[in-house]
Design a protein around this motif. Structure first.
Motif, short mmCIF file in Angstrom:
data_model
loop_
_atom_site.label_atom_id
_atom_site.label_comp_id
_atom_site.label_asym_id
_atom_site.label_seq_id
_atom_site.Cartn_x
_atom_site.Cartn_y
_atom_site.Cartn_z
N THR A 62 142.75 88.06 101.74
CA THR A 62 141.59 87.79 100.59
C THR A 62 142.33 87.64 99.35
O THR A 62 141.83 86.58 98.27
CB THR A 62 140.43 88.83 100.70
N ASP A 63 143.19 88.56 99.06
CA ASP A 63 143.71 88.66 97.63
C ASP A 63 144.60 87.28 97.67
O ASP A 63 144.58 86.87 96.53
CB ASP A 63 144.59 89.90 97.84
N LEU A 64 145.17 86.95 98.53
CA LEU A 64 146.00 85.72 98.60
C LEU A 64 145.03 84.35 98.24
O LEU A 64 145.20 83.63 97.46
CB LEU A 64 146.81 85.34 99.73
N LYS A 65 143.74 84.58 99.04
CA LYS A 65 142.74 83.34 98.78
C LYS A 65 142.38 83.29 97.39
O LYS A 65 142.36 82.25 96.71
CB LYS A 65 141.66 83.47 99.76
N ASP A 66 142.23 84.49 96.90
CA ASP A 66 141.37 84.38 95.39
C ASP A 66 142.69 84.17 94.45
O ASP A 66 142.30 83.38 93.47
CB ASP A 66 141.34 86.12 95.10
N VAL A 67 143.54 84.73 94.37
CA VAL A 67 144.90 84.15 93.48
C VAL A 67 145.08 82.58 93.65
O VAL A 67 145.41 82.31 92.57
CB VAL A 67 146.21 85.11 93.58
N MET A 68 145.53 82.33 94.97
CA MET A 68 145.72 80.57 94.88
C MET A 68 144.40 79.91 94.47
O MET A 68 144.74 78.78 93.82
CB MET A 68 146.00 80.46 96.61
N THR A 69 143.26 80.55 94.70
CA THR A 69 142.11 79.47 94.48
C THR A 69 142.05 79.63 92.77
O THR A 69 141.61 78.46 92.12
CB THR A 69 140.88 80.09 94.95
N LYS A 70 142.10 80.67 92.34
CA LYS A 70 142.14 80.93 90.71
C LYS A 70 142.99 79.80 90.12
O LYS A 70 142.67 79.12 89.21
CB LYS A 70 142.44 82.35 90.26
N TRP A 71 144.29 79.79 90.73
CA TRP A 71 145.42 78.85 90.07
C TRP A 71 144.83 77.33 90.45
O TRP A 71 145.07 76.55 89.53
CB TRP A 71 146.70 79.29 90.60
N GLN A 72 144.40 76.98 91.65
CA GLN A 72 143.89 75.58 91.93
C GLN A 72 142.88 75.31 91.15
O GLN A 72 142.92 74.27 90.39
CB GLN A 72 143.63 75.62 93.47
N GLN A 73 141.86 76.28 90.89
CA GLN A 73 140.69 75.66 89.89
C GLN A 73 141.29 75.65 88.52
O GLN A 73 140.37 74.98 87.83
CB GLN A 73 139.50 76.70 90.45
N SER A 74 142.00 76.65 88.05
CA SER A 74 142.15 76.69 86.89
C SER A 74 143.00 75.25 86.20
O SER A 74 142.78 75.10 85.18
CB SER A 74 143.08 77.88 86.12
N PHE A 75 143.59 74.61 87.08
CA PHE A 75 144.38 73.52 86.84
C PHE A 75 143.81 72.21 87.47
O PHE A 75 144.42 71.07 87.74
CB PHE A 75 146.05 73.52 87.19
N ALA A 76 142.35 72.41 87.78
CA ALA A 76 141.63 71.25 88.18
C ALA A 76 141.76 69.93 87.48
O ALA A 76 141.83 68.77 88.04
CB ALA A 76 140.31 71.73 88.58
N SER A 77 141.62 69.94 86.20
CA SER A 77 141.45 68.84 85.13
C SER A 77 142.51 68.99 84.22
O SER A 77 142.46 67.85 83.68
CB SER A 77 140.13 68.94 84.59
N SER A 78 143.36 69.94 83.98
CA SER A 78 144.36 69.63 82.88
C SER A 78 145.62 70.51 83.31
O SER A 78 145.45 71.37 84.04
CB SER A 78 143.80 70.19 81.54
N GLY A 79 146.62 70.47 82.57
CA GLY A 79 147.82 71.08 83.12
C GLY A 79 148.46 70.70 84.44
O GLY A 79 147.76 69.96 85.23
N TRP A 80 149.50 71.71 84.75
CA TRP A 80 150.04 71.25 86.22
C TRP A 80 150.69 72.40 86.72
O TRP A 80 151.16 73.18 86.00
CB TRP A 80 150.90 70.07 86.22
N ASN A 81 150.56 72.54 88.02
CA ASN A 81 151.01 73.67 88.70
C ASN A 81 152.22 73.20 89.81
O ASN A 81 152.02 72.18 90.23
CB ASN A 81 149.99 74.58 89.45
N SER A 82 153.22 74.38 90.05
CA SER A 82 153.93 74.17 91.12
C SER A 82 153.41 74.77 92.14
O SER A 82 152.55 75.70 92.37
CB SER A 82 155.62 74.63 90.71
N LEU A 83 153.96 74.53 93.48
CA LEU A 83 153.70 74.98 94.84
C LEU A 83 154.76 75.47 95.47
O LEU A 83 155.73 74.72 95.68
CB LEU A 83 153.09 73.92 95.67
#
Length: 547
Positions: A292-313
């Protein structure tokens, strides 16, 4: 968009790319000295092309005394003899271009080697022209090194202390000095003119340090420096720039990567990779990962960069232990769990990075002796914890799970001696399981981990929804399953992953589904009736849904 001889360069081409990281020392030895080299990389470019990766990230091959395996640089414009020559490097750049592969290099500019001419001059006297290239003080403060102990080393020749956030042989550059910044930009342009396509920026969040205020990461001038770097070097050239930022939050990540700010393309952030350490302690202090912690952290970063910026995987790199031994199952379900973890990550929004050997499911070696773990950080930790009263068994367990050495065992190419990495004794022991886990066996098996990665990469390049679609977490509280949707217009992908070896039941509201098909699965015959279905151990499926 501008046309060059080799590539059609788009401004954000890296959003649709997949990066393959090479740790040169451990990739392939071509000259029988036990150390991987540039010509060894050239020999395997067709392999990387076959995988489908279109960017190669090369860890440091600069001239270096190798105290920290090349991250202590003594000359930025020379190639270390153990890796080859500048001619070899130029040949590598060209051979990559022939295959449609872009090459990015490690940029290590928070610190240099103490053998760099700048530091050799700096320590001669307080009045030397290069004195202020580094950080000197009369007295140390409380700052600590990331490799343990004080971040200050006394230099008897001038009676002052110099700052080093890593080993004593890696003095920190003084980025407040404009001459330092100009020299760094000149060096970067040297490599850009050679034809590279960008930089991975080592611990870049430390260059804004203000040691007198106790500020190590994310200093107040950091982003000014990066904007200046952008203007002076890569900004107008559409290069890939990724910053290693251990202390980044989503808010800080946007400061680096929002396009309008004209800094970097993206960041490496490490919040997910800290979830299996005890809160407030070092990564050597282990705890079990909570899904659940992993879901929360990954989801936070996915949603935070939904419309601007970019993330690495990414799951792995040269500083991180191998994910299949860390969060997967490196025993009977090694291949299933390796494919599951790959599916979970590559289905998300961002630029995926694959670390050498990840694509064949390489594991930790779990050596029994500290002598088989040569990394300076591991050795320092071992000595410190022995002195602090930790048991040998406890220390070795932490090392076997979390040491950087786990990623650095030589690449396993085939069943020959030393895994085909070298015909002589390698610089580091090869994992004994190379007889079964190797590239040759993977390429011969159409159901291997390699071909699963190849299919994931092909899907990302074929379907824009992987790059552009939104992300929605499903069933957050499910204790065993990580599931999410990607949506773009009337297109929808459903990614469902059983994170454990126990079977798990998952339910999905089919709603007005007109059509559903399996795009990729790590099992045969995954169901398409999803109202309630049982996932097998480590089962991972990507569904394409039309409504």
């Amino acid at each position: 968009m501008r046309q060059t001889k080799e590539f059609m360069i788009e401004k954000d081409w890296w959003k649709r790319s997949v990066v393959y990281q090479i740790y040169p020392k451990s990739f392939l030895d071509s000259n029988r000295d036990g150390i991987g080299d540039i010509n060894g990389i050239i020999r395997k470019l067709d392999y990387i092309q076959k995988l489908g990766a279109d960017v190669l990230w090369l860890c440091p091959v600069y001239q270096s005394p190798q105290v920290d395996n090349g991250y202590d640089i003594s000359d930025y414009t020379q190639i270390a003899e153990q890796y080859g020559t500048m001619h070899d490097m130029e040949n590598l750049i060209q051979e990559c271009k022939v295959r449609g592969i872009k090459l990015i290099m490690d940029l290590v500019v928070n610190h240099t080697s103490d053998q760099h001419p700048w530091f050799v001059e700096s320590r001669k006297s307080k009045n030397n022209a290069y004195r202020d290239f580094y950080v000197w003080r009369d007295e140390p403060n409380e700052l600590t090194s990331n490799f343990g102990g004080s971040a200050w080393a006394y230099d008897a020749s001038t009676g002052q202390y110099y700052l080093h956030f890593y080993s004593k042989q890696q003095p920190d550059l003084n980025w407040e000095n404009p001459k330092v910044r100009a020299a760094v930009y000149h060096m970067m342009n040297f490599w850009i003119e050679k034809g590279i396509s960008g930089f991975r920026m080592d611990v870049i969040d430390l260059i804004g340090k203000e040691p007198d205020r106790g500020i190590k990461e994310n200093g107040p001038k950091l982003h000014d420096y990066l904007k200046e770097m952008n203007r002076q070097t890569f900004g107008a050239k559409h290069l890939l720039t990724v910053g290693e930022t251990w202390g980044a939050t989503p808010e800080i990540g946007h400061l680096y990567s929002d396009e309008a700010r004209e800094e970097l393309s993206m960041v490496f952030q490490f919040e997910p990779m800290n979830l299996d350490k005890q809160p407030g302690k070092h990564r050597w202090d282990l705890k079990k990962l909570d899904l659940t912690d992993l879901k929360d952290v990954m989801t936070k970063w996915q949603q935070s960069f939904a419309s601007s910026g970019w993330n690495s995987l990414f799951w792995n790199n040269h500083d991180l232990p191998r994910i299949v031994s860390r969060w997967g199952n490196d025993g009977p379900y090694r291949e299933r769990s390796a494919k599951m973890l790959a599916t979970l990550l590559h289905g998300m929004k961002g630029t995926p990075y694959i670390y050498q050997g990840e694509e064949i499911g390489m594991t930790h070696a779990k050596f029994a002796s500290i002598d088989d773990y040569p990394d300076i950080e591991t050795q320092n930790m071992y000595r410190a914890r022995i002195a602090a009263g930790y048991s040998e068994q406890e220390i070795m367990h932490s090392i076997q799970m979390k040491a950087r050495d786990n990623a650095r065992t030589p690449m396993q190419w085939d069943e020959r001696e030393n895994g085909g990495f070298s015909s002589v004794r390698p610089w580091m022991k090869v994992n004994p399981n190379y007889h079964t886990i190797n590239v040759f066996n993977n390429l011969a098996d159409p159901n291997s981990v390699f071909y699963h990665y190849q299919k994931l990469i092909a899907l990302r390049k074929e379907k824009a929804i992987f790059t552009e679609g939104t992300y929605e977490l499903l069933d957050r509280d499910h204790p065993n399953v990580y599931a999410y949707k990607r949506v773009m217009g009337d297109q929808e992908l459903l990614v469902v992953c059983n994170f454990y070896e126990q079977s798990a039941v998952f339910q999905y509201d089919m709603g007005q589904v007109r059509d559903i098909r399996v795009l990729l699965s790590n099992y045969p015959n995954s169901p398409i009736q999803l109202e309630r279905f049982e996932l097998r151990p480590y089962e991972a499926v990507i569904y394409e849904i039309k409504k």
